[in-house]
Design a protein around this motif. Sequence first.
Motif, PDB file in Angstrom:
ATOM      1  N   GLY A 200     134.690  27.804 -34.126  1.00 37.41           N
ATOM      2  CA  GLY A 200     135.742  26.804 -34.327  1.00 37.41           C
ATOM      3  C   GLY A 200     136.381  25.454 -34.041  1.00 37.41           C
ATOM      4  N   HIS A 201     135.060  25.004 -32.813  1.00 36.94           N
ATOM      5  CA  HIS A 201     135.207  24.130 -32.105  1.00 36.94           C
ATOM      6  C   HIS A 201     133.345  23.170 -31.416  1.00 36.94           C
ATOM      7  CE1 HIS A 201     140.031  23.249 -32.633  1.00 36.94           C
ATOM      8  NE2 HIS A 201     139.597  24.700 -31.761  1.00 36.94           N
ATOM      9  N   LEU A 202     133.872  22.087 -30.592  1.00 39.56           N
ATOM     10  CA  LEU A 202     132.333  21.472 -30.600  1.00 39.56           C
ATOM     11  C   LEU A 202     132.654  21.931 -29.227  1.00 39.56           C
ATOM     12  CD1 LEU A 202     132.041  18.973 -33.826  1.00 39.56           C
ATOM     13  CD2 LEU A 202     130.697  20.956 -33.415  1.00 39.56           C
ATOM     14  N   ALA A 203     131.303  21.488 -28.269  1.00 35.65           N
ATOM     15  CA  ALA A 203     131.129  20.427 -27.189  1.00 35.65           C
ATOM     16  C   ALA A 203     130.658  19.455 -27.527  1.00 35.65           C
ATOM     17  CB  ALA A 203     130.318  21.334 -26.708  1.00 35.65           C
ATOM     18  N   ALA A 204     130.838  18.656 -26.287  1.00 33.63           N
ATOM     19  CA  ALA A 204     130.368  17.322 -26.711  1.00 33.63           C
ATOM     20  C   ALA A 204     129.043  16.883 -27.242  1.00 33.63           C
ATOM     21  CB  ALA A 204     130.410  16.773 -25.453  1.00 33.63           C
ATOM     22  N   ASP A 205     127.688  17.867 -26.412  1.00 34.18           N
ATOM     23  CA  ASP A 205     126.877  18.092 -27.467  1.00 34.18           C
ATOM     24  C   ASP A 205     126.817  18.552 -28.317  1.00 34.18           C
ATOM     25  OD1 ASP A 205     125.820  16.739 -24.818  1.00 34.18           O
ATOM     26  OD2 ASP A 205     124.891  18.048 -23.783  1.00 34.18           O
ATOM     27  N   GLU A 206     126.811  19.555 -29.351  1.00 30.52           N
ATOM     28  CA  GLU A 206     127.276  19.655 -30.562  1.00 30.52           C
ATOM     29  C   GLU A 206     127.790  18.613 -31.386  1.00 30.52           C
ATOM     30  OE1 GLU A 206     126.871  24.368 -30.480  1.00 30.52           O
ATOM     31  OE2 GLU A 206     129.189  22.953 -30.006  1.00 30.52           O
ATOM     32  N   ALA A 207     129.291  18.001 -31.371  1.00 28.11           N
ATOM     33  CA  ALA A 207     129.098  16.457 -31.503  1.00 28.11           C
ATOM     34  C   ALA A 207     127.983  15.253 -32.129  1.00 28.11           C
ATOM     35  CB  ALA A 207     130.771  16.105 -30.622  1.00 28.11           C
ATOM     36  N   ASN A 208     127.341  15.215 -30.508  1.00 24.25           N
ATOM     37  CA  ASN A 208     126.650  14.106 -30.600  1.00 24.25           C
ATOM     38  C   ASN A 208     125.813  14.964 -31.512  1.00 24.25           C
ATOM     39  OD1 ASN A 208     125.477  11.861 -29.825  1.00 24.25           O
ATOM     40  ND2 ASN A 208     123.784  13.009 -28.346  1.00 24.25           N
TER      41      ASN A 208
END
Length: 245
Positions: A200-208
Amino acid sequence: MEMKLSVVGCSPAWPNPGGAQSGYLVESQGRRVLLDCGAGVLAKLREREDADWPRVDAICLTHWHLDHWGDIVPWVWALWFGPAADHPRPELWIPPGGYQLLSEIGERLGTPDMFTKAFHINEYEDGEPFETAGFRVTPRHVLHYELLAFGFRVSCNGKTLAYSGDSGPSDELAELARDADLFLCEATLLEPNPEGGARGHLAADEANAAFQASGANRLLLTHRPKERPLEPEYEQVHDGFETGV
């Protein structure tokens, strides 16, 4: 004139100290659209405006978790018999099935038509662009646990802002932000998938990673708990943050 993004609130499901939850104001040529309207957003908007009540032409909601729409309820009271009573009713764009949901909530909180009396309500559809307040908005379904949730692609005057809403990792994010001028993306987690099960959410590296795959020009991370500081290479928004798109 370029679009302007103002971060009214960017807290995750629990508020950061002194912070409001999700609310992102997009402006161009005097027209104003609010993307999400979580708890605390109205107070922040009133604090930053000179007038007795903030003028917003339209509000677009990504999904029905309260940190993204909770302040729609007090907005109703202000439009009915508060300081916004003499203001035009804003458009309210909601996910499919939302009209019935608001009717059921209204029946419990006041009257079934409390939201329709306060707003011009429209349901959007996945992948179908709509026009509001001079902006072209394209909703795109994103992964957020088992809940129906969307991100928005907002275009005006040759500029495009992509907003993830709340999303786990999926190919839809890169398509949502494809070649956008600005990608405003949630980065709630310290590590990928700590909760297990549906994402349901992202870690920063996944967003990048979604940003890199999209070809967008700039990445801004949001929806981040204060307790989870980011690495300095990431650009993170805060309440009151403003930028051109």
